[in-house]
Write an enzyme that holds these catalytic residues in place. Structure first.
Site, PDB file in Angstrom:
ATOM      1  N   CYS A   2       0.846  -1.190   0.000  1.00  0.00           N
ATOM      2  CA  CYS A   2       0.000   0.000   0.000  1.00  0.00           C
ATOM      3  C   CYS A   2       0.884   1.243   0.000  1.00  0.00           C
ATOM      4  O   CYS A   2       2.071   1.176   0.294  1.00  0.00           O
ATOM      5  CB  CYS A   2      -0.872   0.011   1.244  1.00  0.00           C
ATOM      6  SG  CYS A   2      -1.784  -1.510   1.483  1.00  0.00           S
ATOM      7  N   ARG A  27       2.171   1.355  -8.565  1.00  0.00           N
ATOM      8  CA  ARG A  27       2.380   0.180  -7.712  1.00  0.00           C
ATOM      9  C   ARG A  27       1.154  -0.718  -7.664  1.00  0.00           C
ATOM     10  O   ARG A  27       1.222  -1.830  -7.142  1.00  0.00           O
ATOM     11  CB  ARG A  27       2.676   0.637  -6.279  1.00  0.00           C
ATOM     12  CG  ARG A  27       3.909   1.474  -6.147  1.00  0.00           C
ATOM     13  CD  ARG A  27       3.776   2.469  -5.011  1.00  0.00           C
ATOM     14  NE  ARG A  27       3.445   1.846  -3.763  1.00  0.00           N
ATOM     15  CZ  ARG A  27       4.284   1.724  -2.734  1.00  0.00           C
ATOM     16  NH1 ARG A  27       5.499   2.175  -2.823  1.00  0.00           N
ATOM     17  NH2 ARG A  27       3.906   1.155  -1.634  1.00  0.00           N
ATOM     18  N   TRP A  75      -3.812  -1.830  -1.127  1.00  0.00           N
ATOM     19  CA  TRP A  75      -3.757  -3.071  -1.889  1.00  0.00           C
ATOM     20  C   TRP A  75      -4.082  -4.138  -0.863  1.00  0.00           C
ATOM     21  O   TRP A  75      -3.271  -4.421   0.012  1.00  0.00           O
ATOM     22  CB  TRP A  75      -2.360  -3.245  -2.491  1.00  0.00           C
ATOM     23  CG  TRP A  75      -2.372  -4.188  -3.635  1.00  0.00           C
ATOM     24  CD1 TRP A  75      -2.732  -3.926  -4.919  1.00  0.00           C
ATOM     25  CD2 TRP A  75      -2.001  -5.559  -3.591  1.00  0.00           C
ATOM     26  NE1 TRP A  75      -2.608  -5.055  -5.671  1.00  0.00           N
ATOM     27  CE2 TRP A  75      -2.166  -6.068  -4.898  1.00  0.00           C
ATOM     28  CE3 TRP A  75      -1.555  -6.422  -2.593  1.00  0.00           C
ATOM     29  CZ2 TRP A  75      -1.901  -7.390  -5.220  1.00  0.00           C
ATOM     30  CZ3 TRP A  75      -1.289  -7.732  -2.922  1.00  0.00           C
ATOM     31  CH2 TRP A  75      -1.463  -8.208  -4.221  1.00  0.00           C
ATOM     32  N   ASN A  99       0.309   1.050   6.651  1.00  0.00           N
ATOM     33  CA  ASN A  99       0.814  -0.063   5.841  1.00  0.00           C
ATOM     34  C   ASN A  99       1.408  -1.095   6.790  1.00  0.00           C
ATOM     35  O   ASN A  99       1.999  -0.714   7.801  1.00  0.00           O
ATOM     36  CB  ASN A  99       1.950   0.392   4.914  1.00  0.00           C
ATOM     37  CG  ASN A  99       1.455   1.265   3.786  1.00  0.00           C
ATOM     38  OD1 ASN A  99       0.252   1.401   3.604  1.00  0.00           O
ATOM     39  ND2 ASN A  99       2.377   1.840   3.047  1.00  0.00           N
ATOM     40  N   GLY A 100       1.320  -2.371   6.437  1.00  0.00           N
ATOM     41  CA  GLY A 100       1.920  -3.414   7.279  1.00  0.00           C
ATOM     42  C   GLY A 100       0.832  -4.336   7.813  1.00  0.00           C
ATOM     43  O   GLY A 100      -0.298  -4.333   7.324  1.00  0.00           O
ATOM     44  N   GLU A 478      12.125 -23.960 -12.381  1.00  0.00           N
ATOM     45  CA  GLU A 478      11.857 -22.530 -12.260  1.00  0.00           C
ATOM     46  C   GLU A 478      13.046 -21.703 -12.784  1.00  0.00           C
ATOM     47  O   GLU A 478      12.856 -20.687 -13.464  1.00  0.00           O
ATOM     48  CB  GLU A 478      11.549 -22.191 -10.789  1.00  0.00           C
ATOM     49  CG  GLU A 478      11.328 -20.730 -10.484  1.00  0.00           C
ATOM     50  CD  GLU A 478      10.166 -20.083 -11.225  1.00  0.00           C
ATOM     51  OE1 GLU A 478       9.402 -20.797 -11.901  1.00  0.00           O
ATOM     52  OE2 GLU A 478      10.046 -18.849 -11.150  1.00  0.00           O
ATOM     53  N   LYS A 482      12.788 -18.982 -15.790  1.00  0.00           N
ATOM     54  CA  LYS A 482      13.201 -17.574 -15.667  1.00  0.00           C
ATOM     55  C   LYS A 482      14.197 -17.226 -16.774  1.00  0.00           C
ATOM     56  O   LYS A 482      14.125 -16.161 -17.369  1.00  0.00           O
ATOM     57  CB  LYS A 482      13.841 -17.289 -14.293  1.00  0.00           C
ATOM     58  CG  LYS A 482      12.895 -17.275 -13.121  1.00  0.00           C
ATOM     59  CD  LYS A 482      12.032 -16.035 -13.006  1.00  0.00           C
ATOM     60  CE  LYS A 482      10.638 -16.219 -13.494  1.00  0.00           C
ATOM     61  NZ  LYS A 482       9.639 -16.876 -12.765  1.00  0.00           N
ATOM     62  N   GLU A 485      12.289 -16.937 -20.102  1.00  0.00           N
ATOM     63  CA  GLU A 485      11.324 -15.851 -20.316  1.00  0.00           C
ATOM     64  C   GLU A 485      11.949 -14.469 -20.321  1.00  0.00           C
ATOM     65  O   GLU A 485      11.474 -13.603 -21.042  1.00  0.00           O
ATOM     66  CB  GLU A 485      10.136 -15.941 -19.347  1.00  0.00           C
ATOM     67  CG  GLU A 485      10.450 -15.759 -17.898  1.00  0.00           C
ATOM     68  CD  GLU A 485       9.173 -15.809 -17.039  1.00  0.00           C
ATOM     69  OE1 GLU A 485       9.294 -16.151 -15.866  1.00  0.00           O
ATOM     70  OE2 GLU A 485       8.086 -15.497 -17.528  1.00  0.00           O
ATOM     71  N   HIS A 501      19.153 -40.206 -19.293  1.00  0.00           N
ATOM     72  CA  HIS A 501      18.104 -40.847 -20.086  1.00  0.00           C
ATOM     73  C   HIS A 501      17.784 -40.054 -21.348  1.00  0.00           C
ATOM     74  O   HIS A 501      16.671 -40.112 -21.857  1.00  0.00           O
ATOM     75  CB  HIS A 501      16.852 -41.031 -19.224  1.00  0.00           C
ATOM     76  CG  HIS A 501      17.113 -41.886 -18.024  1.00  0.00           C
ATOM     77  ND1 HIS A 501      17.378 -43.227 -18.115  1.00  0.00           N
ATOM     78  CD2 HIS A 501      17.210 -41.567 -16.711  1.00  0.00           C
ATOM     79  CE1 HIS A 501      17.606 -43.716 -16.900  1.00  0.00           C
ATOM     80  NE2 HIS A 501      17.518 -42.722 -16.026  1.00  0.00           N
ATOM     81  N   LYS A 597       1.238 -10.435 -17.694  1.00  0.00           N
ATOM     82  CA  LYS A 597       1.298 -10.711 -16.258  1.00  0.00           C
ATOM     83  C   LYS A 597       0.154 -11.625 -15.827  1.00  0.00           C
ATOM     84  O   LYS A 597       0.292 -12.408 -14.907  1.00  0.00           O
ATOM     85  CB  LYS A 597       1.242  -9.375 -15.498  1.00  0.00           C
ATOM     86  CG  LYS A 597       1.428  -9.501 -14.002  1.00  0.00           C
ATOM     87  CD  LYS A 597       2.870  -9.818 -13.641  1.00  0.00           C
ATOM     88  CE  LYS A 597       3.043 -10.216 -12.202  1.00  0.00           C
ATOM     89  NZ  LYS A 597       4.252 -11.006 -11.974  1.00  0.00           N
TER      90      LYS A 597
HETATM   91  C1  F6R Z   1       6.411 -16.816 -15.021  1.00  0.00           C
HETATM   92  C2  F6R Z   1       5.040 -16.470 -14.712  1.00  0.00           C
HETATM   93  C3  F6R Z   1       3.951 -17.326 -15.252  1.00  0.00           C
HETATM   94  C4  F6R Z   1       2.821 -17.460 -14.220  1.00  0.00           C
HETATM   95  C5  F6R Z   1       1.626 -18.203 -14.813  1.00  0.00           C
HETATM   96  C6  F6R Z   1       0.542 -18.410 -13.777  1.00  0.00           C
HETATM   97  O1  F6R Z   1       7.320 -15.947 -14.420  1.00  0.00           O
HETATM   98  O2  F6R Z   1       4.792 -15.509 -14.040  1.00  0.00           O
HETATM   99  O3  F6R Z   1       4.413 -18.574 -15.614  1.00  0.00           O
HETATM  100  O4  F6R Z   1       3.319 -18.142 -13.112  1.00  0.00           O
HETATM  101  O5  F6R Z   1       1.099 -17.482 -15.885  1.00  0.00           O
HETATM  102  O6  F6R Z   1       0.103 -17.202 -13.256  1.00  0.00           O
HETATM  103  P1  F6R Z   1      -0.686 -17.139 -11.899  1.00  0.00           P
HETATM  104  O7  F6R Z   1       0.239 -17.496 -10.805  1.00  0.00           O
HETATM  105  O8  F6R Z   1      -1.137 -15.706 -11.807  1.00  0.00           O
HETATM  106  O9  F6R Z   1      -1.826 -18.097 -12.003  1.00  0.00           O
END
Ligand code: F6R
Length: 602
Positions: A2, A27, A75, A99-100, A478, A482, A485, A501, A597
């Site tokens: 927030c 934000r 938020w 906030n917090g 993961e 990263k 992407e 394998h 996102k």
């Molecule tokens: C990768 C990433 C995506 C999300 C995926 C699911 O860095 O952010 O792979 O993890 O699209 O998104 P959520 O968690 O919002 O369901």
């Protein structure tokens, strides 16, 4: 997180509060509000929705108020986004923004209710307004000091009273900066809000209480009332850099927010005395005892979090777990005593929502782990564990992923305790070590320069491999995701034992291999396998490991902790590796090509 702003000076407060709040919009927020002193009273204006709409209401009212006020963008973390849960909160002639997380808010709420205070919201923050009011007898700084001495948890708070000549703010574990203007004082949770007004700022420290007057005068005290000295800092960032807190990208900022985000995920949930965890799972201990299975559904990074659950929950709670990519979820096979767990940081991912809806037809219990209060997923489940990481702006998930892992640790312990699979003592030991995690993550962040050098050395690689075993296999996946992407480098994530394998055929001296080596010794044979094919190996290993130097070409040492928690430390390592690789390649890190996102289509 927030946002907080406050102003005291010679100008009308309203326009400055709205302007500074708009500078915090980047934000993310779900509601906003201001409290402005007006003819010896406090006038509060707040609502769910956009700041611009609230400002129109303020202008339509003839811009009331004088030269003192506070403002907030919320938020949601406690209580859904709504008008009544928006800040500021008022108690008599006092208004506060916060906030917090107030960890002991239930206890304080009971005490204040008995003292005759009436609560109008579902938030933890409102207790602060009433607590300060209870202690207020003309000295606002004294009342705030007494109130926060009763509070457990984290706070950045700004307080205004109709009858006090000064504003008060205080902080613990939540950022707050003071802006020193020509003949006015400002407060904000984020430097970006203040730059058009002043570049002279004072960063508040934990345990400080500040009195701001309508001239340049400010006084900083500690919690026992002793006056403190302070230093003013000149900020030379432009507005873009300020929004990123001085970091070149939101992703790097969010990686660095992880210690704080983990603290928020844990806040108020851990009882070390009982060796147990408090969570809203929407079911009784008896129902938890009768569970036969957990089925996790998620996508992308959240799916990798789910995979860690597959290693963790059977050991902590004696429950078998299957994990499915949400778009491949076969709900037909679900049996009644299954708990379906949807993991989604946004709470809106279409594939995950559709799978959760389908699972309802099988009469199973449903639970979600998400970062967004009031998101669609929360309406589809019986209970929700919020990760409370604050908004994530970088497209690549970082702090929300480690928040999901933290939520899974809490869930596994809760299930284990409810099913008597863990004794109180076992639960206690796991929790004591868990609370060290934010500090350990900070030590990994402190190695960023070491990781940056490695990333830059291998930034020209055509292909990367990430390997891990057991708890660290999901982190290998993961790390590869990263790297793909944000650095656009084809990357494979593999369980160490799977290399021979098939994928070994791809390993050459041009294929850097990142080995997660903090969990068990078998990974060392896999490191030897790829070294024998000429590959360089960058190993994330536990400090003091006597053998790892003999097998890996580069070792990045991580602090010692339980193997399962070292998954979080390795995660931070691979996030930094991918980030610095992409930075070296000059790529648009916060907005990688073709990605969004939140994926709201199937
Ligand atoms: C990768 C990433 C995506 C999300 C995926 C699911 O860095 O952010 O792979 O993890 O699209 O998104 P959520 O968690 O919002 O369901």
């Amino acid at each position: 997180m927030c946002g907080i702003v406050a102003y005291i000076g010679p100008e009308k407060a309203g326009p400055i509060l709205f302007d500074t709040l708009k500078r915090l919009e980047y934000r993310g927020y779900d509601s906003a509000g201001v409290a402005i002193r007006s003819d010896g009273e406090i006038q509060v204006l707040k609502s769910a929705g956009r700041i611009g709409d609230l400002e129109k209401v303020y202008v339509g009212m003839g811009m009331p108020g004088d030269t003192v006020g506070i403002g907030h963008t919320r938020w949601a973390t406690h209580g859904k986004p709504s008008d009544k849960n928006a800040h500021p909160f008022i108690s008599g002639d006092i208004a506060i923004v916060h906030n917090g997380i107030i960890e002991n808010y239930l206890e304080l709420r009971d005490l204040l209710t008995q003292a005759g205070f009436e609560f109008k919201s579902e938030t933890d923050s409102e207790v602060l307004a009433h607590l300060i009011k209870m202690y207020y007898h003309g000295d606002l700084a004294d009342a705030v000091t007494k109130a926060i001495n009763r509070v457990e948890g984290s706070y950045a708070v700004a307080v205004v009273s109709a009858s006090s000549p000064y504003l008060v703010c205080a902080r613990k574990d939540s950022p707050l900066v003071l802006g020193i203007g020509k003949d006015a004082n400002y407060v904000a949770s984020d430097v970006a809000a203040l730059l058009p007004y002043t570049r002279d700022i004072v960063r508040m420290k934990d345990g400080e209480i500040v009195l701001l007057y309508g001239s340049k005068e400010i006084e900083i005290r500690d919690l026992s009332g002793i006056t403190q000295t302070f230093q003013t800092e000149k900020i030379d960032w432009n507005i873009d850099a300020a929004e990123r807190g001085g970091y070149p990208h939101f992703m790097l900022k969010e990686i660095h927010e992880q210690p704080r985000a983990l603290q928020e995920t844990f806040a108020g949930r851990i009882s070390e005395i009982d060796g147990d965890v408090q969570l809203d799972l929407g079911r009784t201990n008896e129902e938890i005892e009768s569970l036969e299975r957990v089925s996790i559904i998620a996508c992308g990074t959240s799916y990798h979090a789910g995979l860690l659950g597959k290693y963790l929950i059977p050991r902590a709670a004696g429950l078998p777990v299957d994990v499915e990519v949400a778009s491949e979820f076969q709900h037909i096979q679900l049996r009644p005593r299954t708990l379906v767990l949807g993991i989604t940081q946004s709470g809106e991912t279409a594939d995950t929502m559709i799978s959760l809806k389908k699972s309802k037809t099988c009469g199973v219990g449903r639970l979600a782990i998400t970062n967004v209060v009031g998101s669609t997923v929360t309406g589809l489940v019986d209970g929700t564990i919020y990760t409370r990481c604050g908004p994530e702006i970088g497209v690549a998930a970082t702090k929300t992923f480690t928040g999901q892992l933290a939520a899974l640790f809490l869930l596994a312990i809760r299930l284990g305790r409810a099913r008597n699979h863990l004794t109180p003592d076992q639960g206690r030991k796991m929790l004591v070590e868990l609370t060290r995690l934010p500090g350990l993550v900070q030590s990994v962040l402190d190695k960023r320069e070491e990781i940056r050098k490695v990333a830059e050395e291998y930034a020209g690689a055509g292909c990367y491999f990430f390997i891990g075993r057991d708890f660290l296999y999901p982190i290998a996946l993961e790390g590869a995701l990263k790297m793909k992407e944000i650095a656009y480098i084809p990357s494979e994530g593999y369980a160490g034992g799977e290399l021979k394998h098939g994928p070994l055929a791809l390993i050459t001296e041009k294929t850097p291999v990142v080995a997660m080596a903090t969990c068990g010794r078998k990974i060392q044979s896999n490191i030897k396998e790829v070294r024998a094919r000429g590959a360089d190996v960058i190993a994330f290993a536990t400090e003091g490991d006597p053998d790892i130097d003999k097998v890996a070409s580069t070792v990045i040492e991580l602090p010692r902790t339980r193997p399962v928690y070292s998954a979080v430390l390795c995660t931070v390592g691979v996030q930094l590796l991918a980030y610095y690789t992409a930075a070296k390649l000059g790529l648009p890190i916060d907005k990688p090509r073709n990605l969004a996102k939140c994926v709201t289509v199937e």
